[in-house]
Design a protein around this motif. Structure first.
Motif, short mmCIF file in Angstrom:
data_model
loop_
_atom_site.label_atom_id
_atom_site.label_comp_id
_atom_site.label_asym_id
_atom_site.label_seq_id
_atom_site.Cartn_x
_atom_site.Cartn_y
_atom_site.Cartn_z
N PHE A 139 0.27 -3.67 -5.98
CA PHE A 139 0.46 -2.34 -5.39
C PHE A 139 -0.88 -1.64 -5.33
N VAL A 140 -1.14 -1.01 -4.19
CA VAL A 140 -2.39 -0.27 -3.99
C VAL A 140 -2.02 1.21 -3.90
N LEU A 141 -2.55 1.97 -4.84
CA LEU A 141 -2.28 3.41 -4.89
C LEU A 141 -3.57 4.16 -4.57
N PHE A 142 -3.44 5.46 -4.37
CA PHE A 142 -4.58 6.32 -4.09
C PHE A 142 -4.82 7.24 -5.29
N VAL A 169 -5.88 1.44 -8.24
CA VAL A 169 -6.02 2.75 -7.63
C VAL A 169 -7.28 2.72 -6.78
N GLN A 170 -7.10 2.93 -5.49
CA GLN A 170 -8.23 2.98 -4.56
C GLN A 170 -8.90 4.33 -4.75
N THR A 171 -10.15 4.30 -5.20
CA THR A 171 -10.78 5.54 -5.64
C THR A 171 -11.24 6.45 -4.52
N SER A 172 -11.95 5.93 -3.54
CA SER A 172 -12.43 6.85 -2.50
C SER A 172 -12.24 6.24 -1.12
N ILE A 173 -11.82 7.06 -0.23
CA ILE A 173 -11.64 6.68 1.17
C ILE A 173 -12.56 7.57 1.97
N ALA A 174 -13.49 6.97 2.69
CA ALA A 174 -14.39 7.77 3.53
C ALA A 174 -13.59 8.39 4.67
N ILE A 209 0.87 -1.18 0.00
CA ILE A 209 0.00 0.00 0.00
C ILE A 209 0.90 1.23 0.00
N HIS A 210 0.60 2.15 -0.90
CA HIS A 210 1.40 3.38 -0.98
C HIS A 210 1.34 4.12 0.35
N ARG A 211 2.48 4.33 0.93
CA ARG A 211 2.57 4.97 2.25
C ARG A 211 2.76 6.48 2.11
N PRO A 212 2.36 7.22 3.15
CA PRO A 212 2.56 8.67 3.11
C PRO A 212 4.04 9.02 2.90
N HIS A 213 4.30 9.99 2.06
CA HIS A 213 5.64 10.50 1.75
C HIS A 213 6.53 9.47 1.08
N GLU A 214 5.96 8.45 0.45
CA GLU A 214 6.74 7.42 -0.22
C GLU A 214 6.77 7.71 -1.72
N ASP A 215 7.97 7.75 -2.28
CA ASP A 215 8.11 7.96 -3.71
C ASP A 215 8.31 6.61 -4.41
N PHE A 216 8.43 6.65 -5.73
CA PHE A 216 8.51 5.41 -6.50
C PHE A 216 9.69 4.53 -6.08
N ASN A 274 -4.79 10.34 -5.33
CA ASN A 274 -3.83 11.45 -5.33
C ASN A 274 -2.38 10.99 -5.32
N THR A 275 -2.11 9.72 -5.64
CA THR A 275 -0.75 9.24 -5.81
C THR A 275 -0.16 9.93 -7.04
N LEU A 276 1.08 10.32 -6.95
CA LEU A 276 1.73 11.02 -8.06
C LEU A 276 1.73 10.17 -9.33
N GLU A 277 1.52 10.84 -10.45
CA GLU A 277 1.47 10.14 -11.74
C GLU A 277 2.78 9.43 -12.05
N ARG A 278 3.90 9.97 -11.59
CA ARG A 278 5.19 9.33 -11.89
C ARG A 278 5.29 7.95 -11.23
N ILE A 279 4.62 7.77 -10.10
CA ILE A 279 4.63 6.46 -9.43
C ILE A 279 3.83 5.46 -10.26
N LYS A 280 2.67 5.88 -10.75
CA LYS A 280 1.86 5.01 -11.61
C LYS A 280 2.64 4.66 -12.89
N LYS A 281 3.29 5.67 -13.47
CA LYS A 281 4.07 5.46 -14.68
C LYS A 281 5.24 4.51 -14.41
N GLY A 282 5.89 4.67 -13.27
CA GLY A 282 7.01 3.80 -12.91
C GLY A 282 6.59 2.35 -12.73
N LEU A 283 5.47 2.12 -12.05
CA LEU A 283 4.97 0.76 -11.86
C LEU A 283 4.57 0.14 -13.19
N LYS A 284 3.95 0.96 -14.03
CA LYS A 284 3.55 0.47 -15.36
C LYS A 284 4.80 0.12 -16.17
N GLY A 285 5.82 0.97 -16.10
CA GLY A 285 7.08 0.72 -16.82
C GLY A 285 7.80 -0.51 -16.30
#
Length: 190
Positions: free
Chosen positions: A150-153, A173-178, A102-109, A155-166
């Motif tokens: 990998f579970v992203l949010f 991507v977890q869409t909504s968190i109450a 799970i993508h953690r706070p302040h964690e980059d790719f 508001n996860t940075l696009e570069r992280i999504k791009k990196g995982l895809k690459g």
């Protein structure tokens, strides 16, 4: 926009429950299809949050010994959740394991990817899971195949999504968190 620690904690708690883990797998169909029984999904998996494994490593041979006993070391894996497949009838562990990050706070790719790489290194050895109390009777030796997820949010940075895809690594991507407010938490604790 950064990831909130409470959102990370909420997902960790949600996916630690078997029902939550099944809903996670439903978001990535190839992993859902790994369940031994879709009729009995609750009995087809075990969840281990913040998992620990016992890694066995051969001890260097001494001059006086012909064989070397193994050294066991308990290691906390740098992942968030292990989902272990098991046969619902026979109650035995099967050969597939899904490791969730799970993508953690302040964690980059690079940090997210490093957690997966470190997990790969640990699980490349002879290991066994430290199972939850209810499943401690189960044979828990290592897997034939380990799969990351990998579970992203939103508001996860696009570069992280791009990196995982690459890197050809599956993510959802977890869409909504109450949002939970302090008042709701206080009411529950009373």
């Amino acid at each position: 926009m950064s990831i909130k620690a409470s959102n990370y904690e909420k997902l960790l708690c949600e996916y630690s429950d078997r029902t939550g883990a099944i809903s996670l797998l439903k978001q990535h169909r190839p992993y859902l299809e790994m369940l031994p029984s879709l009729r009995r999904p609750q009995d087809s998996l075990i969840t281990i949050p913040l998992p620990v494994v016992k890694v066995r490593q051969p001890q260097p041979l001494g001059e006086s010994r012909l064989t070397s006993p193994n050294i066991q070391e308990a290691i906390h894996l740098p992942c968030d959740l292990a989902i272990i497949m098991c046969d619902p009838e026979w109650k035995i562990k099967l050969g597939s394991e899904i490791i969730v990050f799970i993508h953690r706070p302040h964690e980059d790719f690079s940090h997210l990817l490093t957690r997966w790489r470190q997990t790969q290194i640990h699980l490349d050895k002879d290991y066994e899971w430290l199972m939850p109390p209810k499943e401690q009777h189960m044979f828990s030796e290592g897997a034939d195949k380990v799969y990351p997820l990998f579970v992203l949010f939103e508001n996860t940075l696009e570069r992280i999504k791009k990196g995982l895809k690459g890197a050809c690594l599956p993510y959802i991507v977890q869409t909504s968190i109450a949002e939970e407010t302090e008042e709701v938490l206080e009411m529950v604790s009373e």
